[in-house]
Design an enzyme around this catalytic site. Sequence first.
Site, PDB file in Angstrom:
ATOM      1  N   ARG A  78       6.945 -14.352  -2.623  1.00 17.61           N
ATOM      2  CA  ARG A  78       6.718 -12.822  -3.075  1.00 17.61           C
ATOM      3  C   ARG A  78       6.729 -11.738  -3.748  1.00 17.61           C
ATOM      4  O   ARG A  78       8.496 -10.975  -3.230  1.00 17.61           O
ATOM      5  CB  ARG A  78       6.386 -11.831  -1.411  1.00 17.61           C
ATOM      6  CG  ARG A  78       4.932 -10.984  -1.475  1.00 17.61           C
ATOM      7  CD  ARG A  78       5.064 -10.096  -0.160  1.00 17.61           C
ATOM      8  NE  ARG A  78       4.042  -8.892  -0.393  1.00 17.61           N
ATOM      9  CZ  ARG A  78       4.432  -7.442  -0.747  1.00 17.61           C
ATOM     10  NH1 ARG A  78       5.872  -7.350   0.706  1.00 17.61           N
ATOM     11  NH2 ARG A  78       3.465  -6.769  -0.699  1.00 17.61           N
ATOM     12  N   HIS A 122       4.635  -2.131  -6.421  1.00 20.33           N
ATOM     13  CA  HIS A 122       5.743  -2.201  -4.977  1.00 20.33           C
ATOM     14  C   HIS A 122       5.888  -0.521  -5.609  1.00 20.33           C
ATOM     15  O   HIS A 122       7.204  -0.598  -6.265  1.00 20.33           O
ATOM     16  CB  HIS A 122       6.416  -2.916  -5.364  1.00 20.33           C
ATOM     17  CG  HIS A 122       6.927  -3.126  -3.442  1.00 20.33           C
ATOM     18  ND1 HIS A 122       6.512  -4.175  -3.144  1.00 20.33           N
ATOM     19  CD2 HIS A 122       7.940  -2.423  -3.036  1.00 20.33           C
ATOM     20  CE1 HIS A 122       7.993  -4.033  -1.282  1.00 20.33           C
ATOM     21  NE2 HIS A 122       8.353  -2.680  -1.654  1.00 20.33           N
ATOM     22  N   GLU A 167       2.064  -1.216   0.728  1.00 17.71           N
ATOM     23  CA  GLU A 167       1.901   0.119   1.114  1.00 17.71           C
ATOM     24  C   GLU A 167       1.789   1.066   0.972  1.00 17.71           C
ATOM     25  O   GLU A 167       2.446   2.194   0.458  1.00 17.71           O
ATOM     26  CB  GLU A 167       3.395  -0.121   1.630  1.00 17.71           C
ATOM     27  CG  GLU A 167       4.135  -1.364   2.689  1.00 17.71           C
ATOM     28  CD  GLU A 167       5.506  -1.147   3.340  1.00 17.71           C
ATOM     29  OE1 GLU A 167       5.963  -0.499   2.441  1.00 17.71           O
ATOM     30  OE2 GLU A 167       6.554  -2.293   3.266  1.00 17.71           O
ATOM     31  N   ASN A 295       2.881  -5.894   7.076  1.00 15.96           N
ATOM     32  CA  ASN A 295       3.756  -5.439   6.641  1.00 15.96           C
ATOM     33  C   ASN A 295       4.792  -4.842   7.806  1.00 15.96           C
ATOM     34  O   ASN A 295       3.554  -3.464   8.424  1.00 15.96           O
ATOM     35  CB  ASN A 295       4.782  -4.571   6.095  1.00 15.96           C
ATOM     36  CG  ASN A 295       4.427  -5.129   4.486  1.00 15.96           C
ATOM     37  OD1 ASN A 295       3.706  -6.372   4.504  1.00 15.96           O
ATOM     38  ND2 ASN A 295       5.066  -4.999   3.409  1.00 15.96           N
ATOM     39  N   TYR A 297       7.176  -4.155  10.736  1.00 14.01           N
ATOM     40  CA  TYR A 297       8.684  -3.861  11.473  1.00 14.01           C
ATOM     41  C   TYR A 297       8.972  -3.191  12.671  1.00 14.01           C
ATOM     42  O   TYR A 297       9.649  -3.718  13.634  1.00 14.01           O
ATOM     43  CB  TYR A 297       9.623  -2.680   9.958  1.00 14.01           C
ATOM     44  CG  TYR A 297       9.156  -3.457   9.085  1.00 14.01           C
ATOM     45  CD1 TYR A 297      10.961  -4.078   8.599  1.00 14.01           C
ATOM     46  CD2 TYR A 297       8.347  -2.930   8.235  1.00 14.01           C
ATOM     47  CE1 TYR A 297      10.561  -4.451   7.321  1.00 14.01           C
ATOM     48  CE2 TYR A 297       9.244  -3.901   6.729  1.00 14.01           C
ATOM     49  CZ  TYR A 297      10.168  -4.119   6.392  1.00 14.01           C
ATOM     50  OH  TYR A 297      10.205  -5.102   5.252  1.00 14.01           O
ATOM     51  N   GLU A 355       5.444  -9.309   5.171  1.00 12.12           N
ATOM     52  CA  GLU A 355       7.114  -8.592   5.064  1.00 12.12           C
ATOM     53  C   GLU A 355       7.548  -8.451   7.148  1.00 12.12           C
ATOM     54  O   GLU A 355       6.496  -7.769   7.369  1.00 12.12           O
ATOM     55  CB  GLU A 355       7.302  -7.106   4.509  1.00 12.12           C
ATOM     56  CG  GLU A 355       7.501  -6.928   2.755  1.00 12.12           C
ATOM     57  CD  GLU A 355       8.029  -5.442   2.369  1.00 12.12           C
ATOM     58  OE1 GLU A 355       7.984  -4.739   3.592  1.00 12.12           O
ATOM     59  OE2 GLU A 355       6.881  -4.963   1.146  1.00 12.12           O
TER      60      GLU A 355
HETATM   61  O1  IFM Z   1      12.228  -2.256   1.692  1.00 11.83           O
HETATM   62  C1  IFM Z   1      11.294  -2.068   1.716  1.00 11.83           C
HETATM   63  C2  IFM Z   1       9.710  -2.310   1.146  1.00 11.83           C
HETATM   64  O2  IFM Z   1      10.193  -2.447  -0.370  1.00 11.83           O
HETATM   65  C3  IFM Z   1       8.764  -2.172   1.757  1.00 11.83           C
HETATM   66  N1  IFM Z   1       8.323  -2.331   3.239  1.00 11.83           N
HETATM   67  C4  IFM Z   1       9.154  -2.105   3.980  1.00 11.83           C
HETATM   68  C5  IFM Z   1      10.906  -2.363   3.107  1.00 11.83           C
HETATM   69  C6  IFM Z   1      12.190  -1.917   4.485  1.00 11.83           C
HETATM   70  O3  IFM Z   1      12.227  -0.593   4.517  1.00 11.83           O
END
Ligand code: IFM
Length: 453
Positions: A78, A122, A167, A295, A297, A355
Amino acid sequence: MSDSYRFPAGFLWGAATSAYQIEGSPTADGAGRSIWHRFSHTPGKTWLDQTGDVACDHYRRYVQDVALMKELGLNAYRFSIAWGRVYPAGTGRVNRKGLDFYSRLVDELLRHDILPNATLYHWDLPEALDDRGGWLNPDIVGWFGDYAGTLFDTLGDRVKLWSTLNEPWVVTDGGYLHGGLAPGHANLFEAPIATHNLLRSHGSAVERFRASEAAKHGKIGIVVNLEPKQAASDSPEDVAATKRSDAYMNRQYLDPVFLGRYPAEMREIFGEAWPDWPAADMRLIRQPIDFLGINYYTRKVERFARDVLPLRTKPVPQPDAWTTQTAWEVNPAALTALLLRVKESYGDVPLYICENGAAFDDPPKAIGGKVEDPQRVEYFRRHLRAAHEAIRGGVDLRGYFAWSLLDNYEWSGGYSKRFGIVHVDYETQRRTIKSSGRYYASVIASNGEILSD
Ligand code: IFM
């Protein structure tokens, strides 16, 4: 299904990056500057005033980087396309050389049997468009549509997965509400407009895609960063605060795309800054999409906070939690729950984890050709198990993209945070596969089986 962690046949095992974070050479071959170029060259905006001028030099080393992907066993990659390489002024004249770079990259991926997954936006808006209002100018819908159309016409015979935006929440929250990211505005009235124009642009690009030949060869979706929110207590204030936080970060994007409306809480949060949007806009935004990219985290525990505007909530750190270098709580169970929730609330759309990854305090240099990053190994093991758990629960999860292939430019954090499964020595540009990269490679080679070890 048994207790095995085997993933479904055809599952995509990938890694992700983005243009400004890895490419370097941001103005090479006639490319136009982006808002990130301007922002990072403005003193005081990024860690140690670092910029993406060189980054991982991927623009010149992409052949070597694709070979690395092959070595890891990835079957998908990606990446994002820098709008300003293709349209130096954002609109108008196409820059053939910029387009050619992505065409060569895609061919190189295909030559190695790696599926190209391209993101159109992005965060690196052409500076020339920002000078015309950027995401605040309603005309951006047409500019983005033209840019998307050019890519569909050029790469559409080879790219299998397209995402319109990466995002959008970060674009508006960081870029227009709080100002910590480019273009650096902090304005309550601008954020809703930027969000709405981003989503209209998404809808318009999907429409263009359906009308193009690219639709015969590939699929299109959008990538959102989702963060489960949990109330710190049962008090009505905390519960309401948590709902606002969830609406702002998660449902602000999911509801319009899938249901054609914004959450009611948006008015509660933004007050008079939240306009009434025309029904035709909402129809444009609610285009059927082929997949949703998520994504993931972390999750957050929220508590009512009267003075924290506009949301009137703030996250409560969890005392015993394992956290990453970016202070994000590691919580794989919340990933499983999130995937199940998306299925329950928005239907059986195919999902990709676009992500997932973590910054840890890795050794700055490779020693004896090795970089040991045991925390990241454990992070991936737990999140991949959590993803598998969601599949067992009936979620149509089709792929996983580790963030990130390479250590890279972490926006306002500069090079201070390393997220890569491959270490980059920024002085020499030498790449070294970290132990997490080797671990991920063995997960891929066993199609998940070794996750039970
Ligand atoms: O580095 C970023 C990415 O550009 C977008 N998602 C989160 C990642 C980590 O912060």
